[in-house]
Enzyme design. Structure first.
Site, PDB file in Angstrom:
ATOM      1  N   ARG A  34      12.119  -5.657   4.586  1.00 51.71           N
ATOM      2  CA  ARG A  34      11.891  -4.206   4.464  1.00 51.71           C
ATOM      3  C   ARG A  34      12.810  -3.423   5.410  1.00 51.71           C
ATOM      4  O   ARG A  34      12.918  -3.737   6.592  1.00 51.71           O
ATOM      5  CB  ARG A  34      10.436  -3.882   4.810  1.00 51.71           C
ATOM      6  CG  ARG A  34      10.198  -2.373   4.919  1.00 51.71           C
ATOM      7  CD  ARG A  34       8.761  -1.991   4.955  1.00 51.71           C
ATOM      8  NE  ARG A  34       8.053  -2.515   6.093  1.00 51.71           N
ATOM      9  CZ  ARG A  34       6.744  -2.396   6.271  1.00 51.71           C
ATOM     10  NH1 ARG A  34       6.022  -1.777   5.362  1.00 51.71           N
ATOM     11  NH2 ARG A  34       6.167  -2.895   7.329  1.00 51.71           N
ATOM     12  N   ARG A  60      -9.293   1.405   9.471  1.00 53.16           N
ATOM     13  CA  ARG A  60      -8.920   0.029   9.801  1.00 53.16           C
ATOM     14  C   ARG A  60      -9.949  -0.654  10.675  1.00 53.16           C
ATOM     15  O   ARG A  60      -9.784  -1.818  11.015  1.00 53.16           O
ATOM     16  CB  ARG A  60      -7.603   0.056  10.573  1.00 53.16           C
ATOM     17  CG  ARG A  60      -6.391  -0.124   9.708  1.00 53.16           C
ATOM     18  CD  ARG A  60      -5.199   0.120  10.604  1.00 53.16           C
ATOM     19  NE  ARG A  60      -4.111  -0.729  10.322  1.00 53.16           N
ATOM     20  CZ  ARG A  60      -3.027  -0.349   9.650  1.00 53.16           C
ATOM     21  NH1 ARG A  60      -2.955   0.851   9.148  1.00 53.16           N
ATOM     22  NH2 ARG A  60      -2.040  -1.180   9.488  1.00 53.16           N
ATOM     23  N   ARG A  87      11.679  -1.795  11.029  1.00 50.33           N
ATOM     24  CA  ARG A  87      10.600  -1.451  11.960  1.00 50.33           C
ATOM     25  C   ARG A  87      10.456  -2.503  13.054  1.00 50.33           C
ATOM     26  O   ARG A  87      10.518  -3.702  12.783  1.00 50.33           O
ATOM     27  CB  ARG A  87       9.280  -1.320  11.194  1.00 50.33           C
ATOM     28  CG  ARG A  87       9.119   0.030  10.549  1.00 50.33           C
ATOM     29  CD  ARG A  87       7.968   0.127   9.601  1.00 50.33           C
ATOM     30  NE  ARG A  87       6.706  -0.427  10.052  1.00 50.33           N
ATOM     31  CZ  ARG A  87       5.580  -0.380   9.332  1.00 50.33           C
ATOM     32  NH1 ARG A  87       5.592   0.230   8.150  1.00 50.33           N
ATOM     33  NH2 ARG A  87       4.476  -0.906   9.778  1.00 50.33           N
ATOM     34  N   ARG A 133      -0.161  -8.586  13.740  1.00 49.54           N
ATOM     35  CA  ARG A 133      -0.734  -7.632  12.772  1.00 49.54           C
ATOM     36  C   ARG A 133      -1.624  -8.339  11.760  1.00 49.54           C
ATOM     37  O   ARG A 133      -2.665  -7.819  11.363  1.00 49.54           O
ATOM     38  CB  ARG A 133       0.395  -6.877  12.057  1.00 49.54           C
ATOM     39  CG  ARG A 133       1.071  -5.848  12.972  1.00 49.54           C
ATOM     40  CD  ARG A 133       2.411  -5.417  12.434  1.00 49.54           C
ATOM     41  NE  ARG A 133       2.323  -4.702  11.181  1.00 49.54           N
ATOM     42  CZ  ARG A 133       3.347  -4.588  10.322  1.00 49.54           C
ATOM     43  NH1 ARG A 133       4.510  -5.163  10.580  1.00 49.54           N
ATOM     44  NH2 ARG A 133       3.193  -3.899   9.219  1.00 49.54           N
ATOM     45  N   LYS A 191       0.840  -1.213   0.000  1.00 51.97           N
ATOM     46  CA  LYS A 191       0.000   0.000   0.000  1.00 51.97           C
ATOM     47  C   LYS A 191       0.869   1.255   0.000  1.00 51.97           C
ATOM     48  O   LYS A 191       0.648   2.188  -0.770  1.00 51.97           O
ATOM     49  CB  LYS A 191      -0.923   0.029   1.243  1.00 51.97           C
ATOM     50  CG  LYS A 191      -1.778  -1.202   1.412  1.00 51.97           C
ATOM     51  CD  LYS A 191      -2.632  -1.123   2.667  1.00 51.97           C
ATOM     52  CE  LYS A 191      -1.863  -1.092   3.977  1.00 51.97           C
ATOM     53  NZ  LYS A 191      -1.094  -2.311   4.277  1.00 51.97           N
TER      54      LYS A 191
HETATM   55  P1  AP5 Z   1       4.984  -1.549   1.794  1.00 54.49           P
HETATM   56  O1  AP5 Z   1       4.603  -0.741   0.608  1.00 54.49           O
HETATM   57  O2  AP5 Z   1       5.778  -0.900   2.870  1.00 54.49           O
HETATM   58  O3  AP5 Z   1       3.699  -2.319   2.363  1.00 54.49           O
HETATM   59  P2  AP5 Z   1       2.461  -1.760   3.192  1.00 54.49           P
HETATM   60  O4  AP5 Z   1       1.238  -2.433   2.675  1.00 54.49           O
HETATM   61  O5  AP5 Z   1       2.454  -0.263   3.204  1.00 54.49           O
HETATM   62  O6  AP5 Z   1       2.819  -2.378   4.594  1.00 54.49           O
HETATM   63  P3  AP5 Z   1       2.793  -1.781   6.080  1.00 54.49           P
HETATM   64  O7  AP5 Z   1       3.445  -2.838   6.919  1.00 54.49           O
HETATM   65  O8  AP5 Z   1       3.389  -0.416   6.158  1.00 54.49           O
HETATM   66  O9  AP5 Z   1       1.285  -1.728   6.343  1.00 54.49           O
HETATM   67  P4  AP5 Z   1       0.612  -1.719   7.683  1.00 54.49           P
HETATM   68  O10 AP5 Z   1      -0.772  -1.396   7.241  1.00 54.49           O
HETATM   69  O11 AP5 Z   1       0.734  -2.925   8.517  1.00 54.49           O
HETATM   70  O12 AP5 Z   1       1.433  -0.634   8.511  1.00 54.49           O
HETATM   71  P5  AP5 Z   1       1.123   0.870   8.871  1.00 54.49           P
HETATM   72  O13 AP5 Z   1       2.387   1.620   8.786  1.00 54.49           O
HETATM   73  O14 AP5 Z   1      -0.071   1.372   8.146  1.00 54.49           O
HETATM   74  O15 AP5 Z   1       5.800  -2.829   1.240  1.00 54.49           O
HETATM   75  C1  AP5 Z   1       6.351  -3.780   2.131  1.00 54.49           C
HETATM   76  C2  AP5 Z   1       7.711  -4.237   1.589  1.00 54.49           C
HETATM   77  O16 AP5 Z   1       7.512  -4.901   0.334  1.00 54.49           O
HETATM   78  C3  AP5 Z   1       8.683  -3.079   1.295  1.00 54.49           C
HETATM   79  O17 AP5 Z   1       9.987  -3.521   1.568  1.00 54.49           O
HETATM   80  C4  AP5 Z   1       8.507  -2.817  -0.208  1.00 54.49           C
HETATM   81  O18 AP5 Z   1       9.697  -2.309  -0.794  1.00 54.49           O
HETATM   82  C5  AP5 Z   1       8.180  -4.220  -0.723  1.00 54.49           C
HETATM   83  N1  AP5 Z   1       7.255  -4.216  -1.847  1.00 54.49           N
HETATM   84  C6  AP5 Z   1       6.168  -3.418  -2.016  1.00 54.49           C
HETATM   85  N2  AP5 Z   1       5.528  -3.736  -3.153  1.00 54.49           N
HETATM   86  C7  AP5 Z   1       6.229  -4.774  -3.698  1.00 54.49           C
HETATM   87  C8  AP5 Z   1       6.043  -5.558  -4.876  1.00 54.49           C
HETATM   88  N3  AP5 Z   1       5.008  -5.339  -5.725  1.00 54.49           N
HETATM   89  N4  AP5 Z   1       6.932  -6.551  -5.118  1.00 54.49           N
HETATM   90  C9  AP5 Z   1       7.961  -6.782  -4.271  1.00 54.49           C
HETATM   91  N5  AP5 Z   1       8.207  -6.075  -3.142  1.00 54.49           N
HETATM   92  C10 AP5 Z   1       7.325  -5.083  -2.865  1.00 54.49           C
HETATM   93  O19 AP5 Z   1       0.659   0.729  10.414  1.00 54.49           O
HETATM   94  C11 AP5 Z   1       1.596   0.379  11.414  1.00 54.49           C
HETATM   95  C12 AP5 Z   1       0.895   0.397  12.768  1.00 54.49           C
HETATM   96  O20 AP5 Z   1       0.392   1.718  13.042  1.00 54.49           O
HETATM   97  C13 AP5 Z   1      -0.325  -0.510  12.904  1.00 54.49           C
HETATM   98  O21 AP5 Z   1       0.025  -1.864  13.224  1.00 54.49           O
HETATM   99  C14 AP5 Z   1      -1.086   0.182  14.047  1.00 54.49           C
HETATM  100  O22 AP5 Z   1      -0.479  -0.086  15.288  1.00 54.49           O
HETATM  101  C15 AP5 Z   1      -0.856   1.661  13.732  1.00 54.49           C
HETATM  102  N6  AP5 Z   1      -1.903   2.209  12.861  1.00 54.49           N
HETATM  103  C16 AP5 Z   1      -1.735   2.716  11.608  1.00 54.49           C
HETATM  104  N7  AP5 Z   1      -2.919   3.120  11.108  1.00 54.49           N
HETATM  105  C17 AP5 Z   1      -3.845   2.870  12.059  1.00 54.49           C
HETATM  106  C18 AP5 Z   1      -5.251   3.045  12.116  1.00 54.49           C
HETATM  107  N8  AP5 Z   1      -5.944   3.559  11.086  1.00 54.49           N
HETATM  108  N9  AP5 Z   1      -5.885   2.657  13.256  1.00 54.49           N
HETATM  109  C19 AP5 Z   1      -5.219   2.143  14.309  1.00 54.49           C
HETATM  110  N10 AP5 Z   1      -3.880   1.928  14.312  1.00 54.49           N
HETATM  111  C20 AP5 Z   1      -3.197   2.295  13.183  1.00 54.49           C
END
Ligand code: AP5
Length: 227
Positions: free
Chosen positions: A123, A89, A156, A167, A14
């Site tokens: 990552r 979420r 991270r 997660r 994402k």
């Molecule tokens: P990446 O693009 O970083 O993936 P992502 O889907 O963004 O993954 P996240 O882990 O960041 O999502 P998340 O939703 O768990 O975390 P968030 O930060 O929102 O890609 C991942 C890896 O793959 C990278 O190395 C990239 O280079 C590689 N890659 C990407 N595309 C690729 C492809 N096509 N092919 C190969 N490799 C690829 O949330 C973190 C925490 O914050 C949550 O757990 C929670 O505690 C809190 N939080 C955030 N939002 C909320 C909310 N709305 N409500 C409550 N808590 C929240």
């Protein structure tokens, strides 16, 4: 104007796609995860409250996330359109969002779970500018260093295996029900999020009606423009 939500499990890509699309279309990229990590790094009151949930892989309470989302959506840059990456979420978050702003399109990133763990363990990201790397698929030019900032890359805390398992479970229990919620509203567009970044980007652009247009990044924009 594009008002987009990106839904999908951790590691689905994402953030990677949101950064590219936002840069290319001049949209505000709002990653609630990145906003919360920045607040935690600054040791603000919100950041300190959020940090313990994030490290454990749990969701941060709705009221804290809603506060940070609202203040960012009020920024002038949001008027040109935005991508919400990681929000909503939970059903209460989705219902609250309906009261704040209309959303036309929700992209669901669909990917086998086995690929997620691989992506997350590989990552690394830049603590200064937020650029995300992957040791297997998008390594930095100099090992361990950000191409843009030269800063030492970090892994991270919530990408450790125990937090990743939590997660994924949290995603299935609390976030996946939003797929039905948006399907019923006729706004859900699932895309195949496996394959390389460019192929997923092409599917994403087709899903939002930009088929045929190329993803040419604007030189002026930065990957953290929305943060
Ligand atoms: P990446 O693009 O970083 O993936 P992502 O889907 O963004 O993954 P996240 O882990 O960041 O999502 P998340 O939703 O768990 O975390 P968030 O930060 O929102 O890609 C991942 C890896 O793959 C990278 O190395 C990239 O280079 C590689 N890659 C990407 N595309 C690729 C492809 N096509 N092919 C190969 N490799 C690829 O949330 C973190 C925490 O914050 C949550 O757990 C929670 O505690 C809190 N939080 C955030 N939002 C909320 C909310 N709305 N409500 C409550 N808590 C929240």
């Amino acid at each position: 104007m594009h008002r987009l939500v990106f839904l999908g499990p951790p590691g689905a890509g994402k953030g990677t796609q949101a950064a590219e699309l936002a840069t290319s279309l001049g949209l505000l990229h709002l990653s609630t995860g990145q906003l919360l990590r920045s607040a935690a790094a600054e040791k603000s009151r919100l950041g300190l409250q959020a940090d313990r949930y994030m490290r454990a892989g749990q969701l941060v309470p709705d009221e804290l996330v809603l506060g940070i989302l609202k203040s960012n959506l009020a920024r002038p840059k949001a008027r040109a359109g935005f991508i919400l990456d990681g929000f909503p979420r939970t059903l209460p978050q989705a219902e609250a969002l309906e009261q704040i702003t209309p959303i036309e399109t929700v992209i669901s990133f669909e990917i086998p779970e086995s690929m997620l763990v691989e992506r997350l363990t590989q990552r690394w990201s830049c603590p200064a500018c937020g650029t995300v790397y992957n040791l297997a698929t998008k390594p930095p030019r100099t090992p361990g260093q950000c191409d843009r900032e030269g800063a030492a890359l970090v892994h991270r805390a919530d990408d450790e295996p125990a937090a990743v398992r939590t997660r994924l479970k949290v995603y299935h229990d609390q976030t996946a029900p939003l797929l039905d919620y948006y399907q019923r509203k006729g706004r859900l567009h699932p895309i195949d999020a496996s394959g390389d970044v460019a192929s997923v980007g092409r599917r994403l652009r087709e899903a939002i009606g930009l088929a045929g247009s190329s993803a040419v990044p604007s030189a002026a924009a930065s990957p953290t423009q929305g943060l």
